[in-house]
Design a protein around this motif. Structure first.
Motif, PDB file in Angstrom:
ATOM      1  N   GLU A 111      37.323  -1.513  66.225  1.00  0.00           N
ATOM      2  CA  GLU A 111      38.234  -2.054  65.227  1.00  0.00           C
ATOM      3  C   GLU A 111      37.544  -3.059  64.301  1.00  0.00           C
ATOM      4  OE1 GLU A 111      39.784  -0.055  68.219  1.00  0.00           O
ATOM      5  OE2 GLU A 111      39.127  -2.088  68.731  1.00  0.00           O
ATOM      6  N   LYS A 112      36.573  -3.791  64.842  1.00  0.00           N
ATOM      7  CA  LYS A 112      35.902  -4.826  64.064  1.00  0.00           C
ATOM      8  C   LYS A 112      34.672  -5.265  64.856  1.00  0.00           C
ATOM      9  CE  LYS A 112      37.158  -8.917  61.269  1.00  0.00           C
ATOM     10  NZ  LYS A 112      36.141  -9.893  61.720  1.00  0.00           N
ATOM     11  N   VAL A 113      33.666  -5.749  64.161  1.00  0.00           N
ATOM     12  CA  VAL A 113      32.393  -6.011  64.820  1.00  0.00           C
ATOM     13  C   VAL A 113      32.479  -7.111  65.874  1.00  0.00           C
ATOM     14  CG1 VAL A 113      31.560  -7.716  63.148  1.00  0.00           C
ATOM     15  CG2 VAL A 113      29.911  -6.251  64.365  1.00  0.00           C
ATOM     16  N   ASN A 114      33.448  -8.007  65.763  1.00  0.00           N
ATOM     17  CA  ASN A 114      33.537  -9.095  66.745  1.00  0.00           C
ATOM     18  C   ASN A 114      34.686  -8.910  67.735  1.00  0.00           C
ATOM     19  OD1 ASN A 114      35.538  -9.536  64.896  1.00  0.00           O
ATOM     20  ND2 ASN A 114      35.171 -11.748  64.672  1.00  0.00           N
ATOM     21  N   ILE A 115      35.180  -7.657  67.854  1.00  0.00           N
ATOM     22  CA  ILE A 115      36.220  -7.325  68.831  1.00  0.00           C
ATOM     23  C   ILE A 115      35.670  -6.271  69.791  1.00  0.00           C
ATOM     24  CG2 ILE A 115      38.538  -6.382  69.180  1.00  0.00           C
ATOM     25  CD1 ILE A 115      39.228  -7.233  66.339  1.00  0.00           C
ATOM     26  N   VAL A 116      35.837  -6.489  71.079  1.00  0.00           N
ATOM     27  CA  VAL A 116      35.488  -5.444  72.048  1.00  0.00           C
ATOM     28  C   VAL A 116      36.377  -4.222  71.767  1.00  0.00           C
ATOM     29  CG1 VAL A 116      35.389  -4.833  74.485  1.00  0.00           C
ATOM     30  CG2 VAL A 116      34.796  -7.154  73.753  1.00  0.00           C
ATOM     31  N   ALA A 117      35.748  -3.078  71.564  1.00  0.00           N
ATOM     32  CA  ALA A 117      36.461  -1.894  71.048  1.00  0.00           C
ATOM     33  C   ALA A 117      37.567  -1.428  71.984  1.00  0.00           C
ATOM     34  CB  ALA A 117      35.469  -0.760  70.809  1.00  0.00           C
ATOM     35  N   GLN A 118      38.755  -1.306  71.420  1.00  0.00           N
ATOM     36  CA  GLN A 118      39.899  -0.853  72.217  1.00  0.00           C
ATOM     37  C   GLN A 118      40.014   0.667  72.201  1.00  0.00           C
ATOM     38  OE1 GLN A 118      43.562  -2.773  71.143  1.00  0.00           O
ATOM     39  NE2 GLN A 118      44.728  -1.848  72.803  1.00  0.00           N
ATOM     40  N   HIS A 119      39.538   1.320  71.117  1.00  0.00           N
ATOM     41  CA  HIS A 119      39.662   2.769  71.011  1.00  0.00           C
ATOM     42  C   HIS A 119      38.338   3.393  70.566  1.00  0.00           C
ATOM     43  CE1 HIS A 119      44.028   1.661  70.461  1.00  0.00           C
ATOM     44  NE2 HIS A 119      44.103   2.569  71.414  1.00  0.00           N
ATOM     45  N   CYS A 120      38.091   4.593  71.068  1.00  0.00           N
ATOM     46  CA  CYS A 120      36.949   5.395  70.614  1.00  0.00           C
ATOM     47  C   CYS A 120      37.277   6.868  70.837  1.00  0.00           C
ATOM     48  CB  CYS A 120      35.676   5.026  71.370  1.00  0.00           C
ATOM     49  SG  CYS A 120      34.200   5.925  70.790  1.00  0.00           S
ATOM     50  N   ASP A 121      37.061   7.662  69.809  1.00  0.00           N
ATOM     51  CA  ASP A 121      37.293   9.104  69.895  1.00  0.00           C
ATOM     52  C   ASP A 121      35.951   9.832  69.941  1.00  0.00           C
ATOM     53  OD1 ASP A 121      40.056   8.793  69.751  1.00  0.00           O
ATOM     54  OD2 ASP A 121      40.036   8.827  67.560  1.00  0.00           O
ATOM     55  N   LEU A 122      35.850  10.817  70.818  1.00  0.00           N
ATOM     56  CA  LEU A 122      34.633  11.609  70.972  1.00  0.00           C
ATOM     57  C   LEU A 122      34.988  13.085  70.996  1.00  0.00           C
ATOM     58  CD1 LEU A 122      31.610  12.077  71.697  1.00  0.00           C
ATOM     59  CD2 LEU A 122      32.268  11.737  74.107  1.00  0.00           C
ATOM     60  N   ASP A 123      34.397  13.856  70.089  1.00  0.00           N
ATOM     61  CA  ASP A 123      34.533  15.316  70.099  1.00  0.00           C
ATOM     62  C   ASP A 123      33.241  15.879  70.669  1.00  0.00           C
ATOM     63  OD1 ASP A 123      36.924  14.871  68.882  1.00  0.00           O
ATOM     64  OD2 ASP A 123      36.399  15.802  66.966  1.00  0.00           O
ATOM     65  N   LEU A 124      33.331  16.446  71.844  1.00  0.00           N
ATOM     66  CA  LEU A 124      32.169  16.929  72.577  1.00  0.00           C
ATOM     67  C   LEU A 124      32.233  18.436  72.719  1.00  0.00           C
ATOM     68  CD1 LEU A 124      29.675  16.393  74.434  1.00  0.00           C
ATOM     69  CD2 LEU A 124      31.315  16.166  76.328  1.00  0.00           C
ATOM     70  N   GLU A 125      31.137  19.102  72.387  1.00  0.00           N
ATOM     71  CA  GLU A 125      31.046  20.551  72.564  1.00  0.00           C
ATOM     72  C   GLU A 125      29.916  20.863  73.523  1.00  0.00           C
ATOM     73  OE1 GLU A 125      31.362  23.788  69.358  1.00  0.00           O
ATOM     74  OE2 GLU A 125      29.202  23.687  69.739  1.00  0.00           O
ATOM     75  N   MET A 126      30.177  21.775  74.461  1.00  0.00           N
ATOM     76  CA  MET A 126      29.153  22.235  75.393  1.00  0.00           C
ATOM     77  C   MET A 126      29.173  23.761  75.443  1.00  0.00           C
ATOM     78  SD  MET A 126      29.730  19.497  78.490  1.00  0.00           S
ATOM     79  CE  MET A 126      31.496  19.816  78.494  1.00  0.00           C
ATOM     80  N   ARG A 127      27.999  24.352  75.542  1.00  0.00           N
ATOM     81  CA  ARG A 127      27.881  25.793  75.733  1.00  0.00           C
ATOM     82  C   ARG A 127      27.513  26.025  77.191  1.00  0.00           C
ATOM     83  NH1 ARG A 127      28.748  28.365  70.627  1.00  0.00           N
ATOM     84  NH2 ARG A 127      29.263  26.596  69.283  1.00  0.00           N
ATOM     85  N   ILE A 128      28.276  26.912  77.838  1.00  0.00           N
ATOM     86  CA  ILE A 128      28.271  27.012  79.295  1.00  0.00           C
ATOM     87  C   ILE A 128      27.573  28.296  79.753  1.00  0.00           C
ATOM     88  CG2 ILE A 128      29.708  26.951  81.348  1.00  0.00           C
ATOM     89  CD1 ILE A 128      29.910  24.466  79.495  1.00  0.00           C
ATOM     90  N   PRO A 129      26.575  28.195  80.640  1.00  0.00           N
ATOM     91  CA  PRO A 129      25.863  29.384  81.089  1.00  0.00           C
ATOM     92  C   PRO A 129      26.622  30.152  82.174  1.00  0.00           C
ATOM     93  CG  PRO A 129      24.967  27.462  82.169  1.00  0.00           C
ATOM     94  CD  PRO A 129      26.017  26.956  81.209  1.00  0.00           C
ATOM     95  N   TRP A 130      26.200  31.366  82.404  1.00  0.00           N
ATOM     96  CA  TRP A 130      26.718  32.156  83.504  1.00  0.00           C
ATOM     97  C   TRP A 130      26.400  31.442  84.820  1.00  0.00           C
ATOM     98  CZ3 TRP A 130      24.589  33.875  79.077  1.00  0.00           C
ATOM     99  CH2 TRP A 130      25.329  34.801  78.323  1.00  0.00           C
ATOM    100  N   GLY A 131      27.332  31.505  85.765  1.00  0.00           N
ATOM    101  CA  GLY A 131      27.148  30.843  87.055  1.00  0.00           C
ATOM    102  C   GLY A 131      27.726  29.447  87.115  1.00  0.00           C
ATOM    103  N   CYS A 132      28.148  28.914  85.984  1.00  0.00           N
ATOM    104  CA  CYS A 132      28.751  27.575  85.935  1.00  0.00           C
ATOM    105  C   CYS A 132      30.265  27.715  85.828  1.00  0.00           C
ATOM    106  CB  CYS A 132      28.208  26.794  84.747  1.00  0.00           C
ATOM    107  SG  CYS A 132      29.008  25.183  84.485  1.00  0.00           S
ATOM    108  N   ASP A 133      30.991  27.090  86.745  1.00  0.00           N
ATOM    109  CA  ASP A 133      32.455  27.106  86.696  1.00  0.00           C
ATOM    110  C   ASP A 133      32.912  26.085  85.655  1.00  0.00           C
ATOM    111  OD1 ASP A 133      35.260  26.371  87.259  1.00  0.00           O
ATOM    112  OD2 ASP A 133      35.026  27.676  88.999  1.00  0.00           O
ATOM    113  N   ILE A 134      33.454  26.574  84.549  1.00  0.00           N
ATOM    114  CA  ILE A 134      33.747  25.715  83.405  1.00  0.00           C
ATOM    115  C   ILE A 134      34.842  24.695  83.727  1.00  0.00           C
ATOM    116  CG2 ILE A 134      35.439  27.271  82.376  1.00  0.00           C
ATOM    117  CD1 ILE A 134      34.203  26.621  79.648  1.00  0.00           C
TER     118      ILE A 134
END
Length: 394
Positions: A257-280
């Motif tokens: 929210e501001k440089v001198n405030i400990v951040a209350q919110h953060c949004d992250l859009d994460l993409e992963m590509r998943i190999p065979w054998g991995c339970d998504i």
């Protein structure tokens, strides 16, 4: 009609996604097919997002392509991105490789069938919205039960000797981190920073790339072949790691929210590509254990998909590629996603093969060689004739 002319025409009909309006190229394809006696149905959704399916009884073969393209700025192009210039043995412009070139090759093959007085032995499907997930394109047609499971060839760009028969899985997580605000001068003694919690999760996700997963030996052999192809096409010497391991991209992160405030919110859009054998789903649950201050706003999960490499469809496509290219063909896997995943989930056997300069996809100076267009059209024609002769024999 020569595929280079069709490709040039399609490139000049703008269809960037977003916004997603594909009415121009779909109208062109409708007129092209109807002029050759091929019946079509055009299905549009809001915003001019139009699709086209040929009419008639379901066929054992479907040829498919998307006509939406990613946006392009004018800067940096040898020829304007929507000019469709034909020069130096190439058709230039946005979508020439991804994938209006493949669509042009399909149409050129159909034109040759019509000239020879032969009936079309395939269903043709041209869709919008592949570049943003297919909600208004292939997924819409499947939800409306407008397509019947069959062998499907998608004209996506591929290496000349290597049709793609499988894709890694896809996991997209939109995460919202919630912290406890406080005076910035007192952190980390006071407050919980949503920004720091997001970065802690990314440290963990980075460690996932080192993890190995059990795979069938036959699949490992195709991965080895694919890795060799990637090395030649992209100068990429770690293709096996890309296919065998989790790859990831924190595409968007925004918070605080501001440089001198400990951040209350953060949004992250994460993409992963998943190999065979991995339970998504197990992987997703594991990730959330390492994100105690996060919640999932939106989740998109697709398992890895594969068309059986031993099936007759793969054999037919490889044989016809060999006949035209004059060299042995073999199937590969890829790390990216396309409409193939939706079709495989609906019971289709799917192969991707088409013309394109792979290193120019989504970049400036996207282009496709005229020779690749012509050879792809010939390969599609031969495959359609194989299925046509099968139908006549039944």
């Amino acid at each position: 009609m020569e595929p280079k002319k069709i490709c040039s025409d399609l490139v000049a009909l703008r269809s960037e996604n977003p916004l997603g309006d594909t009415s121009g190229p779909i109208e062109y394809i409708r007129d092209f097919l109807e002029a050759r006696g091929i019946g079509v149905q055009v299905i549009c959704t809001p915003g001019g997002r139009c699709n086209l399916v040929t009419t008639g009884k379901p066929q054992p073969l479907m040829l498919c392509g998307h006509v939406d393209v990613v946006p392009a700025l004018d800067e940096g192009w040898i020829h304007p991105p929507f000019s469709g210039t034909i020069e130096g043995g190439y058709v230039w412009g946005r979508g020439s490789s991804d994938m209006k070139g493949g669509c042009a090759a399909i149409l050129s093959a159909c034109d040759e069938l019509a000239e020879a007085g032969e009936a079309l032995p395939a269903t043709l499907v041209f869709v919008c919205d592949e570049e943003t997930g297919g909600e208004y394109g292939i997924r819409y047609l499947l939800e409306k039960n407008m397509l019947s499971p069959c062998d499907c060839l998608i004209a996506e760009p591929s290496p000349a000797l290597h049709p793609c028969i499988g894709q890694k899985g896809l996991c997209r997580l939109e995460l919202r981190f919630t912290g406890t605000p406080g005076h910035g001068s007192l952190y980390p003694l006071v407050g919980i920073s949503a920004v720091m919690e997001a970065t802690k999760l990314l440290d963990y996700v980075q460690s996932l790339h080192k993890r190995e997963f059990p795979m069938d030996e036959n699949l490992l052999e195709i991965i080895r072949t694919s890795s060799q192809v990637f090395a030649g096409e992209f100068m990429m010497d770690k293709g096996s790691e890309i296919l065998e391991r989790v790859t990831f991209n924190p595409g968007v992160i925004a918070g605080g929210e501001k440089v001198n405030i400990v951040a209350q919110h953060c949004d992250l859009d994460l993409e992963m590509r998943i190999p065979w054998g991995c339970d998504i789903r197990d992987l997703t649950r594991e990730i959330m254990v390492h994100a105690p201050y996060a919640s999932i706003v939106k989740e998109t999960l697709h398992e890895p998909s594969l068309t059986d490499p031993s099936c007759d469809f793969v054999s037919i496509v490889c044989r016809e590629i060999e006949a035209v290219q004059g060299r042995p063909a073999s199937p590969i896997l890829q790390w990216a996603a396309s409409d193939a995943r939706h079709l495989r989930s609906a019971g289709f056997r799917v192969i991707e093969y088409g013309p394109g300069e792979l290193t120019t996809l989504h970049g400036t100076n996207e282009r496709v060689t005229v020779a690749a267009l012509e050879k792809s059209a010939e390969i599609y024609l031969r495959i359609m004739r194989v299925y046509g002769s099968r139908s006549q024999a039944v």
